[in-house]
Scaffold this motif. Structure first.
Motif, mmCIF file in Angstrom:
data_model
loop_
_atom_site.group_PDB
_atom_site.id
_atom_site.type_symbol
_atom_site.label_atom_id
_atom_site.label_comp_id
_atom_site.label_asym_id
_atom_site.label_seq_id
_atom_site.Cartn_x
_atom_site.Cartn_y
_atom_site.Cartn_z
ATOM 1 N N ILE A 144 0.365 -6.656 5.118
ATOM 2 C CA ILE A 144 0.326 -5.323 4.530
ATOM 3 C C ILE A 144 1.661 -4.619 4.764
ATOM 4 C CG2 ILE A 144 -0.815 -3.072 4.509
ATOM 5 C CD1 ILE A 144 -3.294 -4.512 5.703
ATOM 6 N N VAL A 145 2.258 -4.141 3.684
ATOM 7 C CA VAL A 145 3.428 -3.270 3.778
ATOM 8 C C VAL A 145 2.977 -1.883 3.342
ATOM 9 C CG1 VAL A 145 5.717 -2.752 2.863
ATOM 10 C CG2 VAL A 145 5.080 -5.126 3.359
ATOM 11 N N TYR A 146 3.192 -0.903 4.186
ATOM 12 C CA TYR A 146 2.700 0.454 3.911
ATOM 13 C C TYR A 146 3.859 1.415 3.731
ATOM 14 C CZ TYR A 146 0.300 4.910 4.516
ATOM 15 O OH TYR A 146 -0.185 6.186 4.331
ATOM 16 N N ARG A 147 3.777 2.212 2.678
ATOM 17 C CA ARG A 147 4.766 3.266 2.440
ATOM 18 C C ARG A 147 4.049 4.587 2.229
ATOM 19 N NH1 ARG A 147 10.148 2.844 2.264
ATOM 20 N NH2 ARG A 147 10.948 0.709 2.230
ATOM 21 N N HIS B 90 0.857 -1.197 0.000
ATOM 22 C CA HIS B 90 0.000 0.000 0.000
ATOM 23 C C HIS B 90 0.885 1.236 0.000
ATOM 24 C CE1 HIS B 90 -3.141 2.560 2.407
ATOM 25 N NE2 HIS B 90 -3.003 2.985 1.161
ATOM 26 N N ILE B 91 0.691 2.074 -1.005
ATOM 27 C CA ILE B 91 1.511 3.278 -1.170
ATOM 28 C C ILE B 91 0.608 4.502 -1.235
ATOM 29 C CG2 ILE B 91 3.089 4.500 -2.719
ATOM 30 C CD1 ILE B 91 4.081 1.745 -3.624
ATOM 31 N N ASP B 92 0.914 5.496 -0.412
ATOM 32 C CA ASP B 92 0.198 6.774 -0.448
ATOM 33 C C ASP B 92 1.150 7.874 -0.903
ATOM 34 O OD1 ASP B 92 -2.526 6.505 0.174
ATOM 35 O OD2 ASP B 92 -2.095 6.273 2.312
ATOM 36 N N ALA B 93 0.638 8.752 -1.783
ATOM 37 C CA ALA B 93 1.475 9.827 -2.316
ATOM 38 C C ALA B 93 0.843 11.208 -2.172
ATOM 39 C CB ALA B 93 1.785 9.567 -3.787
ATOM 40 N N SER B 94 -0.277 11.299 -1.479
ATOM 41 C CA SER B 94 -0.937 12.599 -1.337
ATOM 42 C C SER B 94 -0.229 13.466 -0.313
ATOM 43 C CB SER B 94 -2.396 12.403 -0.911
ATOM 44 O OG SER B 94 -2.989 13.654 -0.620
ATOM 45 N N ALA B 95 -0.060 14.746 -0.657
ATOM 46 C CA ALA B 95 0.545 15.693 0.284
ATOM 47 C C ALA B 95 -0.419 16.090 1.391
ATOM 48 C CB ALA B 95 1.013 16.940 -0.465
ATOM 49 N N ILE C 107 -2.166 1.820 -4.871
ATOM 50 C CA ILE C 107 -1.519 3.135 -4.896
ATOM 51 C C ILE C 107 -2.577 4.225 -4.790
ATOM 52 C CG2 ILE C 107 -0.218 4.769 -6.309
ATOM 53 C CD1 ILE C 107 1.452 2.552 -7.317
ATOM 54 N N GLY C 108 -2.445 5.049 -3.773
ATOM 55 C CA GLY C 108 -3.316 6.207 -3.623
ATOM 56 C C GLY C 108 -2.583 7.445 -4.096
ATOM 57 N N SER C 109 -3.105 8.082 -5.139
ATOM 58 C CA SER C 109 -2.401 9.246 -5.688
ATOM 59 C C SER C 109 -3.368 10.279 -6.230
ATOM 60 C CB SER C 109 -1.446 8.823 -6.812
ATOM 61 O OG SER C 109 -0.830 9.966 -7.391
ATOM 62 N N PRO C 110 -3.227 11.525 -5.812
ATOM 63 C CA PRO C 110 -3.963 12.604 -6.462
ATOM 64 C C PRO C 110 -3.287 12.985 -7.769
ATOM 65 C CG PRO C 110 -2.563 13.510 -4.771
ATOM 66 C CD PRO C 110 -2.377 12.010 -4.714
ATOM 67 N N MET C 111 -4.002 13.707 -8.594
ATOM 68 C CA MET C 111 -3.413 14.289 -9.798
ATOM 69 C C MET C 111 -2.862 15.666 -9.445
ATOM 70 S SD MET C 111 -5.206 15.415 -13.418
ATOM 71 C CE MET C 111 -5.410 13.773 -14.099
ATOM 72 N N SER D 299 -7.841 4.715 -0.451
ATOM 73 C CA SER D 299 -6.888 3.601 -0.509
ATOM 74 C C SER D 299 -6.886 2.826 0.804
ATOM 75 C CB SER D 299 -5.479 4.104 -0.853
ATOM 76 O OG SER D 299 -4.952 4.921 0.166
ATOM 77 N N SER D 300 -7.042 3.525 1.921
ATOM 78 C CA SER D 300 -7.113 2.857 3.214
ATOM 79 C C SER D 300 -8.350 1.961 3.294
ATOM 80 C CB SER D 300 -7.138 3.894 4.340
ATOM 81 O OG SER D 300 -7.288 3.271 5.604
ATOM 82 N N GLU D 301 -9.463 2.461 2.794
ATOM 83 C CA GLU D 301 -10.703 1.671 2.790
ATOM 84 C C GLU D 301 -10.526 0.414 1.947
ATOM 85 O OE1 GLU D 301 -14.727 0.598 3.529
ATOM 86 O OE2 GLU D 301 -13.381 2.015 4.512
ATOM 87 N N LEU D 302 -9.916 0.552 0.786
ATOM 88 C CA LEU D 302 -9.717 -0.607 -0.083
ATOM 89 C C LEU D 302 -8.800 -1.633 0.582
ATOM 90 C CD1 LEU D 302 -9.982 -2.148 -2.711
ATOM 91 C CD2 LEU D 302 -8.176 -0.704 -3.675
ATOM 92 N N VAL D 303 -7.691 -1.202 1.141
ATOM 93 C CA VAL D 303 -6.763 -2.127 1.787
ATOM 94 C C VAL D 303 -7.424 -2.819 2.973
ATOM 95 C CG1 VAL D 303 -4.614 -2.268 3.119
ATOM 96 C CG2 VAL D 303 -4.691 -0.942 1.005
#
Length: 201
Positions: A38-41, A5-10, A91-95, A22-26
């Protein structure tokens, strides 16, 4: 099942659409498999350095006593190993400005390594990975269709990267148009959550 699980939102978890989704999905994926790991970054809380030539030299050169090269290879190898071990990547990422956050691009540059996650052959590049990827994305505008679809360099880029690395099963979950006002924001989140519930079911 191993989940990366990777999050990239500021933004933080209270305001970020992609962190919440992404948290809900995981959570739902893990609930369906009692043996899931689960490995979280968090690429914002723990950002990676932008890639320079050290990472290329670290992977292509002989084992070196050069501290900088050793650190670059160790960091990249840890990320590559996580990705190789994953059955599912979320992967959770905003545009941001039509594409990926720079923090996520730095992660891609650490894991897209010739000889590790893809190889060059006489027939061209060949991906070495397999599994499933969920792209949990958000955007202020609407880019999945309509007049601004050509500006979507977020889902198209990430899908292309994972396809290149060998993962053909890439599914996109979107919350888009969230800047169009509270009503559209709520509708976008509801639509994304509905898709997540259907996936978990």
């Amino acid at each position: 099942m191993n989940i990366l699980h990777i999050d990239a939102s500021a933004s933080d978890s209270t305001t970020s659409h992609t962190r919440r989704l992404s948290s809900e999905l995981v959570t739902r994926l893990a609930a369906a498999d009692p043996d899931a790991t689960i490995v979280y970054r968090d690429l914002v809380a723990n950002p990676l350095p932008h890639v320079d030539m050290a990472i290329r030299d670290a992977w292509t050169g002989e084992d070196s006593n050069d501290t900088k090269l050793a650190e670059a290879k160790s960091r990249s190898k840890a990320l590559v190993d996580e990705l190789k071990a994953a059955d599912v990547v979320v992967i959770g990422s905003p545009m941001y400005n039509f594409t990926v956050p720079s923090t996520l691009k730095a992660w891609v540059d650490h894991v897209a390594i010739a000889g590790q996650t893809f190889s060059y052959t006489a027939e061209g590049p060949h991906g070495l990975l397999s599994g499933k990827v969920y792209l949990v994305l958000s955007s202020g505008g609407i880019y999945s269709h309509g007049p601004f679809a050509a500006h979507d360099h977020l889902s198209t880029y990430l899908t292309a990267i994972f396809n290149f690395l060998g993962i053909q099963d890439v599914e996109v979950i979107r919350a888009e148009g969230v800047a169009y006002g509270p009503e559209q924001d709520r509708a976008a989140m509801a639509s994304a959550l509905q898709k997540i519930a259907a996936i978990a079911a």
